[in-house]
Design an enzyme around this catalytic site. Structure first.
Site, PDB file in Angstrom:
ATOM      1  N   GLY A  77       0.922  -1.191   0.596  1.00  0.00           N
ATOM      2  CA  GLY A  77       0.389  -0.088  -0.016  1.00  0.00           C
ATOM      3  C   GLY A  77       1.065   1.161   0.177  1.00  0.00           C
ATOM      4  O   GLY A  77       2.040   1.059   0.022  1.00  0.00           O
ATOM      5  N   GLY A  82      11.839  -3.142  -6.670  1.00  0.00           N
ATOM      6  CA  GLY A  82      11.957  -2.573  -6.991  1.00  0.00           C
ATOM      7  C   GLY A  82      13.386  -2.351  -6.263  1.00  0.00           C
ATOM      8  O   GLY A  82      13.815  -3.383  -5.255  1.00  0.00           O
ATOM      9  N   LYS A 138      15.190  -0.054  -4.717  1.00  0.00           N
ATOM     10  CA  LYS A 138      15.765   0.602  -3.897  1.00  0.00           C
ATOM     11  C   LYS A 138      15.978  -0.102  -2.450  1.00  0.00           C
ATOM     12  O   LYS A 138      16.765  -0.027  -1.715  1.00  0.00           O
ATOM     13  CB  LYS A 138      14.704   1.517  -3.545  1.00  0.00           C
ATOM     14  CG  LYS A 138      14.601   2.154  -2.058  1.00  0.00           C
ATOM     15  CD  LYS A 138      13.341   3.163  -1.969  1.00  0.00           C
ATOM     16  CE  LYS A 138      13.772   3.342  -0.103  1.00  0.00           C
ATOM     17  NZ  LYS A 138      12.652   2.383   0.136  1.00  0.00           N
ATOM     18  N   LEU A 180      11.812   7.527  -3.839  1.00  0.00           N
ATOM     19  CA  LEU A 180      10.906   7.049  -2.973  1.00  0.00           C
ATOM     20  C   LEU A 180      10.247   5.841  -2.624  1.00  0.00           C
ATOM     21  O   LEU A 180      10.980   4.537  -2.881  1.00  0.00           O
ATOM     22  CB  LEU A 180       9.852   7.233  -4.730  1.00  0.00           C
ATOM     23  CG  LEU A 180       9.635   8.369  -5.775  1.00  0.00           C
ATOM     24  CD1 LEU A 180       8.217   8.444  -6.780  1.00  0.00           C
ATOM     25  CD2 LEU A 180       9.687   9.724  -4.908  1.00  0.00           C
ATOM     26  N   SER A 181       9.225   6.252  -1.571  1.00  0.00           N
ATOM     27  CA  SER A 181       9.642   5.915  -0.482  1.00  0.00           C
ATOM     28  C   SER A 181       8.109   6.384   0.341  1.00  0.00           C
ATOM     29  O   SER A 181       7.290   7.271   0.626  1.00  0.00           O
ATOM     30  CB  SER A 181      10.019   5.279   0.600  1.00  0.00           C
ATOM     31  OG  SER A 181       9.660   5.316   1.646  1.00  0.00           O
ATOM     32  N   GLU A 185       4.334   6.578  -7.634  1.00  0.00           N
ATOM     33  CA  GLU A 185       4.960   5.586  -9.077  1.00  0.00           C
ATOM     34  C   GLU A 185       6.327   4.587  -8.954  1.00  0.00           C
ATOM     35  O   GLU A 185       6.558   4.544 -10.181  1.00  0.00           O
ATOM     36  CB  GLU A 185       6.623   7.621  -9.016  1.00  0.00           C
ATOM     37  CG  GLU A 185       6.121   8.141 -10.200  1.00  0.00           C
ATOM     38  CD  GLU A 185       4.648   7.587 -11.164  1.00  0.00           C
ATOM     39  OE1 GLU A 185       3.894   8.150 -10.662  1.00  0.00           O
ATOM     40  OE2 GLU A 185       5.144   6.754 -12.444  1.00  0.00           O
ATOM     41  N   GLY A 186       7.161   4.510  -7.660  1.00  0.00           N
ATOM     42  CA  GLY A 186       8.330   3.539  -7.953  1.00  0.00           C
ATOM     43  C   GLY A 186       7.968   2.668  -8.777  1.00  0.00           C
ATOM     44  O   GLY A 186       7.798   1.557  -9.057  1.00  0.00           O
ATOM     45  N   HIS A 187       6.289   1.971  -7.652  1.00  0.00           N
ATOM     46  CA  HIS A 187       4.940   0.488  -7.836  1.00  0.00           C
ATOM     47  C   HIS A 187       4.794   0.999  -8.853  1.00  0.00           C
ATOM     48  O   HIS A 187       4.585  -0.222 -10.075  1.00  0.00           O
ATOM     49  CB  HIS A 187       4.000   0.978  -6.961  1.00  0.00           C
ATOM     50  CG  HIS A 187       4.034   0.780  -4.789  1.00  0.00           C
ATOM     51  ND1 HIS A 187       3.921   1.608  -4.516  1.00  0.00           N
ATOM     52  CD2 HIS A 187       4.805  -0.228  -4.360  1.00  0.00           C
ATOM     53  CE1 HIS A 187       4.359   1.635  -3.194  1.00  0.00           C
ATOM     54  NE2 HIS A 187       5.374   0.613  -3.446  1.00  0.00           N
TER      55      HIS A 187
HETATM   56  O1  PAF Z   1       8.280  -4.626  -0.703  1.00  0.00           O
HETATM   57  C1  PAF Z   1       7.146  -4.347  -0.161  1.00  0.00           C
HETATM   58  O2  PAF Z   1       6.263  -2.951  -0.495  1.00  0.00           O
HETATM   59  C2  PAF Z   1       6.673  -5.486   0.604  1.00  0.00           C
HETATM   60  O3  PAF Z   1       8.218  -5.959   1.830  1.00  0.00           O
HETATM   61  C3  PAF Z   1       5.946  -6.602   0.246  1.00  0.00           C
HETATM   62  C4  PAF Z   1       7.108  -7.160  -1.038  1.00  0.00           C
HETATM   63  C5  PAF Z   1       4.679  -6.037  -0.800  1.00  0.00           C
HETATM   64  C6  PAF Z   1       5.663  -9.070   0.662  1.00  0.00           C
HETATM   65  O4  PAF Z   1       5.259  -7.484   1.798  1.00  0.00           O
END
Ligand code: PAF
Length: 278
Positions: A28, A144, A146, A181-182, A32-34
């Site tokens: 969640g 990522g 990161k 980004l985090s 932008e990284g995701h």
């Molecule tokens: O990097 C993340 O967001 C989490 O560690 C992951 C890989 C979704 C596991 O919960």
């Protein structure tokens, strides 16, 4: 985008999905990284499945689970706009029923760096990622750079346990001032946000020095430390030069591809970043 909330309903869909299936997992707090991972998956997969689950088992007792900036509505809309086809949002009881009693535990690599500061963190990650792989059954999974240690831990787990999944890594996405980004950047005050730019500046200065020929690990590490010390808001957890695969700390000369990584606290916020020296 189809949203599914149970493993059973995903399984029903799964039989009709076009392969290759690319998985983009998230806790969640989508940014932008995701979304860059979704872009990467779209380039080489027919179906993009995303996973949205705030996994309690990877947070320590004094960490930020209860305030983690995950807004389901916003996350869903960002993932949908970017072209995710299926989003699995399981409940905690679906994933961890009351009789759940298993842990996937890797060895040494999970005890180093973040593992030394966050005991049990990687057990939580490897346990949920194994479950996620078994549930989603992707052909490829995107992570990522990161979270460099997480990436290597997952690569090692896939190799050691023969998961038939290709792990694809994508470069860190940074804002205009270089801050990686985090989801946790949302915690930073204006002053903390300003000083957080010292992280990447330190890493870059050290990388330039390495590229100009410096191979003494103490000198390279110290360049980063001096940059971080410019801020009274930053407390350093570690600045590390380690073998880029095993993550074992390097002393003396840098002679092979090396991960330069750091972790700090700025106020109460834990931030990590890294660059590769090669
Ligand atoms: O990097 C993340 O967001 C989490 O560690 C992951 C890989 C979704 C596991 O919960």
């Amino acid at each position: 985008m189809e949203i599914v909330r149970t493993i059973e309903s995903y399984r029903e869909l799964y039989t009709h999905l076009q392969h290759p299936i690319g998985l983009v997992p998230t806790l969640g707090g989508v940014h932008e990284g995701h979304l860059s991972l979704v872009d990467a998956a779209k380039k080489d997969c027919e179906t993009i499945v995303s996973w949205l689950f705030l996994n309690p088992k990877q947070f320590g007792p004094n960490e930020d689970l209860n305030i983690y900036p995950a807004e389901e509505k916003e996350d869903v809309s960002l993932l949908e706009q970017r072209g995710v086809n299926i989003l699995l949002i399981p409940t905690t009881t679906e994933i961890y029923p009351s009789d759940f009693d298993s842990v996937i535990k890797l060895g040494k690599i999970t005890k180093l760096l973040e593992g030394s500061r966050r005991p049990g963190h990687f057990d939580g990650v490897t346990t949920i990622v194994s479950k996620m792989f078994n549930i989603i059954q992707p052909d490829r999974a995107y992570f990522g750079e990161k979270d460099a240690q997480q990436l290597r831990v997952i690569q090692k787990m896939v190799k050691d346990l023969n998961f038939p999944i290709e792990i694809v890594s994508s470069p860190t996405i940074r804002d205009s001032e270089g801050l990686a980004l985090s989801s946790r950047n949302k915690y930073l005050s204006v002053a903390e946000r300003h000083d957080a730019t010292f992280l990447y500046q330190g890493l870059l200065k050290a990388k330039v020095c390495y590229e100009l020929g410096e191979r003494n690990s103490d000198i390279v590490r110290n360049i980063v430390i001096q940059e971080l010390k410019k801020s009274s808001l930053i407390s350093i957890d570690y600045v590390s030069l380690s073998d880029h695969q095993t993550l074992e700390e390097i002393s003396g000369e840098i002679s092979s591809p090396t991960l330069l990584s750091l972790a700090v606290h700025i106020g109460k916020t834990h931030l990590i970043d890294n660059v590769l020296l090669q």
